[in-house]
Write a protein that holds these residues in place. Sequence first.
Motif, short mmCIF file in Angstrom:
data_model
loop_
_atom_site.label_atom_id
_atom_site.label_comp_id
_atom_site.label_asym_id
_atom_site.label_seq_id
_atom_site.Cartn_x
_atom_site.Cartn_y
_atom_site.Cartn_z
N CYS A 1 9.07 4.49 2.46
CA CYS A 1 8.76 3.11 1.59
C CYS A 1 9.63 1.98 1.81
O CYS A 1 9.33 1.00 2.08
CB CYS A 1 8.53 3.62 0.12
SG CYS A 1 7.27 4.54 -0.36
N ALA B 1 0.85 -1.28 -0.02
CA ALA B 1 -0.05 0.17 -0.14
C ALA B 1 0.93 1.43 0.00
O ALA B 1 0.53 2.31 -0.88
CB ALA B 1 -0.92 0.25 1.23
N PRO B 2 1.76 1.49 0.94
CA PRO B 2 2.54 2.69 0.71
C PRO B 2 3.51 2.78 -0.39
O PRO B 2 3.68 4.02 -0.62
CB PRO B 2 3.28 2.50 2.06
CG PRO B 2 3.05 1.42 2.91
CD PRO B 2 2.25 0.46 1.87
N THR C 1 -3.32 6.43 0.10
CA THR C 1 -2.29 5.67 0.88
C THR C 1 -3.06 5.17 2.16
O THR C 1 -2.89 4.08 2.57
CB THR C 1 -1.09 6.31 1.13
OG1 THR C 1 -0.49 6.60 0.05
CG2 THR C 1 0.07 5.34 2.06
N SER D 1 2.41 3.14 -3.41
CA SER D 1 1.83 3.71 -4.19
C SER D 1 2.06 5.30 -4.41
O SER D 1 1.86 5.93 -5.46
CB SER D 1 0.35 3.57 -4.07
OG SER D 1 0.12 4.42 -2.72
N ILE D 2 2.63 5.66 -3.36
CA ILE D 2 3.19 7.18 -3.29
C ILE D 2 4.33 7.41 -4.19
O ILE D 2 4.87 8.61 -4.40
CB ILE D 2 3.63 7.44 -1.80
CG1 ILE D 2 3.33 9.09 -1.73
CG2 ILE D 2 4.82 7.03 -1.37
CD1 ILE D 2 1.99 9.54 -2.00
N GLY E 1 -8.25 4.28 -3.03
CA GLY E 1 -7.51 3.71 -2.22
C GLY E 1 -8.16 2.37 -1.71
O GLY E 1 -7.54 1.61 -0.94
N ASN F 1 -5.64 2.64 1.69
CA ASN F 1 -5.25 1.68 1.23
C ASN F 1 -4.53 0.50 2.28
O ASN F 1 -4.96 -0.58 2.41
CB ASN F 1 -3.93 1.53 0.13
CG ASN F 1 -3.62 0.75 -0.85
OD1 ASN F 1 -4.10 -0.46 -0.59
ND2 ASN F 1 -2.72 0.81 -1.55
N GLN G 1 -2.84 11.64 -2.93
CA GLN G 1 -2.00 10.44 -2.55
C GLN G 1 -1.94 10.27 -1.19
O GLN G 1 -1.85 8.82 -0.55
CB GLN G 1 -0.61 10.63 -3.14
CG GLN G 1 -0.50 10.86 -4.53
CD GLN G 1 -0.61 9.40 -5.38
OE1 GLN G 1 -0.64 9.25 -6.51
NE2 GLN G 1 -0.56 8.16 -4.61
#
Length: 789
Positions: A596, A559-560, A734, A562-563, A667, A737, A730
């Motif tokens: 990340c 999930a993280p 996140t 995606s940033i 998300g 998500n 975003q």
Amino acid sequence: MSGSGALGSGASAAAAPADIELKVRAPTVDKANLRVVIVTACFHVVDGVTVTLRKIIKAVRSCGGKVMVLTAPPPGGLKEAGTEHLDSIPLLSCCVGQGDYSIGWCLGKDIEDKLEQFKPHVIHISTPDFACFSAAEWARNKGVPLIATWHSNIHDYLNHWGLIGSTIRPVVLSYFLSFYSLIGDTFVPTDQIRHKMIGEGFESSRTGNKLQVWGRGVDTAKFHPSKRDPAFRAKLGFEPDDVVVLWVGRCVVEKRPDVYIQVMKHLTKLYPKKVKGLVVGRGHFYKAMVAVPNCVGIGWQSADDLPKIYASSDVLCFPSRVETFGNVTLEGLASGIPVIAADCCSSHLVESGHNGYAIKGLDNSGYQEAIARLVEDSKLRQELGRNGRSRAVRQYKMEVVMDEMLNNYVNAANAPAFPAPGFHLVQFYLFAVKFLVYPYLAAHRVGLMGPVQWVVVCLFLVVSVIYIFGQDDGSDITAVQQQAEDENESSYGWMFGVALATGAQLSGALAKVLFKLYWKTKVRWRQLVISAVSYFCIIVLNPVCGLAAYSFAAQSLLAPLSILNLVWNAVLAKWILSEKLSKHNLVAYVLICSGCTMTSYFGIHTHKSFKYDELMSLFEANMFRTFIFIELIIAAVAGYVTYHGEKNHAPWMVRIAFGCLGGMMGGNQFLSKSLSEMISTALRDDISIFFSFGALSLVIGTVFVLVAGLRFLQKGLKYYTAMSLVPIYQGFFTITNVASALVFFREYELFTVNMAQAYSFALLLIFGGISQLQSPETEEASKPADHRA
């Protein structure tokens, strides 16, 4: 005015406690031998405050007096003649819209010695910061009279600075009330402001302080209709018959640039070949303002160029609702152009139908109708301009207004110093604020580091956290986690999942950059190649890699990542499009990448596969239903805000609502994860699963949340810049998500205490990086320049 400006008036003296000794100066001070110390925050920034102060200084010196200015140093540290630099701290650019505003921290021994040598007759306070309070304390200890001038409704600005601003506004207002109650006379620009401030409690019966009115003036010889320059208009692409609607000032939220944007969009649709916009200023909204069709931006301009700019325009649009006087409005009137301004701040200058229009309320339609009327009627436009010029000359001559302030100085210098109690609430506020500011000072010093130093610091943080939290002896492993590890093969498959997720973000960012490159390429065959590659990345690589990643790793682990789309986009834009990558954003990207990396290290490395029936049962869990219910409530509130827009809500609320709706919808990646698991199960066990009701629902749900999220983002980008909206999108993407993974797949049960702590710290790093992202015009705003607000 002179009588009311005396700091030693009978009322003030009567209010003084009997046990406080009043130090009285001999009445020998006049304009010719006057010595004044002015304490202000940013004398190098030519805004409404310093424009007024410079006029006062010029008036004092023209009469033979002397002035010392105590101020924060400008970028570069160059000292202007007659100024002394204070220790200072910078204000956050997200609040003021540019990076060269600072506030004084303290006087210091060197400044106190220079004050002793200067021997001031009066000290003039212009901002309620730490250094001004120190100067006021020094003045009271030495028996030097004090006066203050009120320039900015800062506590009203906070209403436009988001939830945090609205929350701290009562505390800031309380501090201001305490600060100004210690100064005998505070001079405010209008009766309207005076009555408002009295209602807020700025006159204290306990100390006897008073609010007096001292207006503002304009140099009517400098700001004159004769400064109109057809060559200047032609250089900007304006035709002689075009109606140029002018904006002058900081392009920040409290000045309401959103009104100007919406009004110009409306007018340029009605009069596409007649109405043009001219934006003079800088700030967060500058890029969005000049992006409006027929609008031209020329950034900050010197004070010497402004008369030509005003006179060469046809209408001034000034919708700010937080002005104390409106120097911009007065300069526009003196230049002979009608002014369309907010009634709450400019009704003392603008008479509707006589020299412009004072618009009531928050509805943009009032501005649109007023300017449209002037566009269609050139005679009315000229008549209102003449009336405005006549009023400025008649009532706001600079010489008269400045002479009033000189009289205020002389009266204060020849009167007893205003008594104040030994301890006051303001001292408690200053102690508390300074206690909080010390960490900010340390962060500011860290903020001066370059990207290389930031990489070193982040690597140190990552290694330290891994050392502290990574030594897991297995004592706090939960039974659920142990069962998951027993049931699932222990391997490094999660690394493959992380690689695929990172590749998905890379392919998505590459497609966006290639789309932009397409329009910059003139060779047709190259356009076809670029278009084919970009569509392959966005249609094939991005979804395939994204779905495949969920087959190898837990959703909370991916999930993280995606940033990383923001990071890849910046890197590829610099590499392919040669776009500038600012130092400030480099720091943000380092923080994001560090976070990340840590979430990948501390996330769940076991991956549980779900059968079709198990997936369907997860939708019936009470915790999941509660999660969906909360999402629906948030979506309803955000949808209500976006539906009504800026007519009923502050711009920051609408921007956050668009980002929240888009990010929260997109998300919900538990649907994508479920779809990936279903495909794996169908291919492995029973292909008929593809045709079940649950499978069809999953496909529809996955497509719906992705399309809806992008649609809300697209709608928001119609009104707001990408850099102001995409980070919000975003961030919510996140958060949702991660939350959906923890709730739907119950992945929270697989976290140990150490893992949860480190994972949370990593998320804070990511969101810290998102909060640091700046748009290009904000980066430019940090450079020193001769400008005004």
